[in-house]
Design an enzyme around this catalytic site. Structure first.
Site, PDB file in Angstrom:
ATOM      1  CG  ASN A   4       9.411 -22.290 -24.830  1.00  0.00           C
ATOM      2  OD1 ASN A   4       9.996 -21.244 -25.096  1.00  0.00           O
ATOM      3  ND2 ASN A   4      10.029 -23.345 -24.337  1.00  0.00           N
ATOM      4  CG  ASP A  29      13.366 -19.228 -14.713  1.00  0.00           C
ATOM      5  OD1 ASP A  29      14.395 -18.949 -14.063  1.00  0.00           O
ATOM      6  OD2 ASP A  29      12.730 -20.277 -14.552  1.00  0.00           O
TER       7      ASP A  29
END
Length: 142
Positions: A4, A29
């Site tokens: 991440n 996203d």
């Protein structure tokens, strides 16, 4: 490697053996709901870390098929105008539309998401920045 970037970028880059010369954030996203915008990948700490670790002359490419997301990423890097310049001002081969979005993918290789979105008729919004000055973090307390 899977990570991440919002959480791990600084740690990953600190162990990278060479100069960091390119960061690309491609179609992250979108987290459409307003209350989920805080989950978008490009937050201030990540922009700070990219800005700090990118070598002088290094480039950042941001790209999305969602205009709101692309605009958000663009605004974050535009906020560092004392460090970054839009790469098309430096490299005249990079052509932009009248809104300042790159017309073509400067990497020359399209992502699967990019290919799919274009086949669906979507526009890909891209912006490339080049680090032209050193980053001096603002430690002032408001």
């Amino acid at each position: 490697m899977f990570a991440n970037a919002t959480v791990s970028f600084e740690q990953i880059v600190s162990s990278y053996p060479g100069p960091l010369s390119l960061v690309s954030i491609l179609c992250p996203d979108p987290h459409f709901k307003k209350r989920h915008h805080k989950r978008r990948v490009l937050q201030t700490p990540l922009v700070d870390s990219i800005t700090k670790n990118l070598c002088l002359g290094g480039r950042v490419l941001v790209q999305s098929d969602v205009l709101d997301v692309a605009t958000d990423m663009r605004e974050r890097f535009d906020g560092y105008s004392d460090v970054f310049e839009h790469a098309d001002r430096i490299d005249k081969d990079l052509q932009c539309d009248n809104e300042g979005w790159l017309l073509d993918n400067p990497m020359g290789i399209r992502t699967e998401r990019e290919i799919h979105a274009e086949l669906e008729g979507a526009t890909i919004y891209r912006r490339m920045y080049q680090k032209t000055r050193c980053f001096l973090p603002d430690y002032s307390i408001s």
